[in-house]
Design an enzyme around this catalytic site. Structure first.
Site, short mmCIF file in Angstrom:
data_model
loop_
_atom_site.label_atom_id
_atom_site.label_comp_id
_atom_site.label_asym_id
_atom_site.label_seq_id
_atom_site.Cartn_x
_atom_site.Cartn_y
_atom_site.Cartn_z
CG ASP A 171 -0.67 14.47 0.82
OD1 ASP A 171 -1.38 15.40 0.39
OD2 ASP A 171 -0.60 14.19 2.02
CD GLN A 201 7.73 8.92 5.97
OE1 GLN A 201 7.09 9.00 7.01
NE2 GLN A 201 7.81 9.95 5.14
CG ASP A 234 -0.41 18.20 5.84
OD1 ASP A 234 -0.78 17.25 6.55
OD2 ASP A 234 -0.66 18.29 4.62
N PRO A 289 9.70 10.83 12.22
CG PRO A 289 9.98 10.38 9.94
CD PRO A 289 9.38 9.81 11.19
CG ASP A 323 7.24 15.95 3.21
OD1 ASP A 323 8.05 14.99 3.25
OD2 ASP A 323 6.10 15.88 3.69
CG HIS A 381 -5.64 17.33 1.69
ND1 HIS A 381 -5.76 16.21 0.89
CD2 HIS A 381 -4.43 17.21 2.30
CE1 HIS A 381 -4.68 15.46 1.01
NE2 HIS A 381 -3.86 16.04 1.87
CG ASP A 385 14.96 19.04 9.69
OD1 ASP A 385 13.83 19.37 10.10
OD2 ASP A 385 15.83 18.56 10.45
N GLY A 386 11.97 20.39 7.91
CA GLY A 386 11.10 21.52 8.20
C GLY A 386 11.46 22.25 9.47
#
Length: 288
Positions: free
Chosen positions: A92, A37, A162, A169, A112, A68, A143-144
């Site tokens: 993040d 991205q 999240d 993605p 992530d 959050h 890859d989650g």
């Protein structure tokens, strides 16, 4: 009035609903095309630093605590005794920080796919990564979806999705088949929570479909919690919880009322209020 088309403003246009959101910027701090991205970071005049992925606002210094806290604490106070927590996405690291505020949590794994997001957060959002060195934290860049596929049955207590919007993605994280696999790896009494877009724009589409798909995937209950989020489309956002063997419309109110966590938005009253959906949302969900 300033011209929002000039280079002093970052503007995210939300064409499908004829709206846009702008922040006045003073400097571009980062511009990176990762494998997955386009990542940008700006300094703004009134919201601190701003992170943008593929042209969409992800977070700012000023208001990220709303998102959050609401993606982390309702789920953790709904589970009876969360020990093992997994975060899919969340590069993040703001959600990771919130989860690790709970002393009873023994391990948190964050997966992530894009390491560039975490590296940008380390440089430009240091308050979000202050818990990254906690011995209970494990950061994976992978890859989650595949991680969930490979995880053992009934091995975690709380699963937090999240993710960015359900395109690119993150598209696979909103699919029924993926939700079934999430249900498989949760222990009985487990809680899943997923960011679920704008109540104003998406109650009758993305949110309703997600709730329906969670129930089809084998979860026993669902609850959508709206909350303010000024920098996201419509200024209003939501998370949706799903329970495996428990009702996510109830939570540990005494624990939520007596905690000493240094929070800025979440409280027992905020949790109760978010569960009390406005009539237009209940009407949108009536076809479930």
């Amino acid at each position: 009035m300033s011209d929002l088309r000039d280079d002093q403003w970052f503007t995210e246009v939300f064409d499908s609903h004829g709206s846009a959101f702008s922040l006045k910027i003073s400097e571009k701090l980062l511009d990176v095309q990762s494998q997955y991205q386009h990542l940008e970071v700006y300094a703004t005049e009134t919201y601190g630093n701003l992170m943008v992925l593929d042209g969409c606002v992800m977070l700012t210094d000023r208001d990220n605590f709303l998102y959050h806290e609401m993606i982390a604490h309702p789920a953790l106070f709904t589970h009876q005794d969360p020990k093992r927590v997994v975060i899919i996405g969340g590069g993040d690291c703001g959600t990771l920080k919130e989860v690790l505020r709970h002393p009873g949590v023994e391990k948190v794994t964050q997966i992530d796919i894009d390491e560039e997001v975490t590296r940008a957060s380390e440089r430009f959002f240091p308050s979000l990564v202050e818990a990254n060195n906690d011995p209970r934290a494990e950061l994976l860049f992978a890859d989650g979806v595949k991680w969930v596929d490979d995880a053992p049955d009934e091995s975690i207590d709380v699963l937090i999705i999240d993710s960015t919007d359900p395109v690119g993605p993150a598209a696979g994280l909103f699919k029924t088949d993926f939700l079934k696999r999430c249900q498989r790896i949760l222990k009985s009494g487990g809680v899943m929570v997923q960011q679920s877009e704008s109540p104003l724009y998406h109650s009758g589409s993305i949110i309703r479909e997600l709730r329906n798909d969670m129930l089809k995937a084998g979860f026993d209950s669902v609850a959508t919690l709206p909350f303010p989020q000024p920098v996201y489309p419509s200024g209003w956002w939501s998370v949706t919880l799903a329970g495996k063997g428990l009702d996510v419309n109830a939570f540990r109110e005494q624990a939520a009322a007596s905690h000493d966590l240094p929070l800025e938005y979440y409280s027992v009253e905020a949790h109760r209020g978010a569960l009390a959906l406005p009539p237009f949302m209940r009407k949108a969900f009536a076809a479930e």
